[in-house]
Design an enzyme around this catalytic site. Sequence first.
Site, mmCIF file in Angstrom:
data_model
loop_
_atom_site.group_PDB
_atom_site.id
_atom_site.type_symbol
_atom_site.label_atom_id
_atom_site.label_comp_id
_atom_site.label_asym_id
_atom_site.label_seq_id
_atom_site.Cartn_x
_atom_site.Cartn_y
_atom_site.Cartn_z
ATOM 1 N N ASP A 25 -0.117 5.113 0.942
ATOM 2 C CA ASP A 25 -0.418 6.019 2.069
ATOM 3 C C ASP A 25 -0.505 5.526 3.444
ATOM 4 O OD1 ASP A 25 -0.940 8.200 0.062
ATOM 5 O OD2 ASP A 25 -2.915 7.501 -0.365
ATOM 6 N N ASP A 64 0.909 -1.181 0.069
ATOM 7 C CA ASP A 64 0.031 -0.015 0.108
ATOM 8 C C ASP A 64 0.962 1.376 -0.116
ATOM 9 O OD1 ASP A 64 -2.275 1.699 0.700
ATOM 10 O OD2 ASP A 64 -1.591 1.924 2.669
HETATM 11 MG MG LIG Z 1 -2.776 2.964 3.632
#
Ligand SMILES: [Mg+2]
Length: 245
Positions: free
Chosen positions: A10, A8
């Site tokens: 962010d 992932d």
């Molecule tokens: Mg995230």
Amino acid sequence: MLQALIFDVDGTLAETEELHRAAFNEAFAAAGLDWQWDQALYAELLAVTGGKERMAYFQQRTGLTPALSPAEIATLHADKTARYAARVNAGGLELRPGVRRLLAEATHAGLKLAIATTTSRPNVDALLKAAAPLPAFDVIAAGDEVAAKKPAPDIFLAALRDLGLPASACIAFEDTANGLASARGAGLRCVVTCSAYGGTGPFAGASAVVSHLGDADTPATLLNGPALPCGIADLRWLSALAKEG
Ligand SMILES: [Mg+2]
């Protein structure tokens, strides 16, 4: 056998959310909107993945007028994305502890690297450029590439498809319950690295929950799970566990 790591972006590769929040607020002000997202509100709004979806949800929830059309939200989001990229390009971000080390170790060990994120592709490119030099990611699955965003498994399934690998050969890294659900829905083992906006869990179904990936200067804290997944050997071990059950 472990063959790839899927990240992932962010909150996992970098603590990006404060820059996103600032960029949203700038874009709102520039558009003449009386919208301001403070930290507490933004933490709530992050339950909705995707920037356009988040704005639409906020508008619906607050009933603010004038109501923006989907096209106007898309324009506003494009402006926000440009403002975010400008902040990242200006050196506003660092990778989280252990990320750079693990990417290098993985490449050295012959593993492939991938990204599976609901954030827009320009945001990913801006972060990777600002953090250069980094090992190349073999696959980047991002943003609007799939219709159903996290917690749906679609973006991880897209990354697996592009890697040409089964879920059993990969481990995902996430920082939120939505992200964890998305990875698990795609059949992936998932390590959760807790982040500023990612919530405190309990992250049921995670292979391990850690403060961050850790490195020599900043050791990680194991919060829950069977192993401290800081190195490739630990991850291979987690991956072997996945095969057994
Ligand atoms: Mg995230």
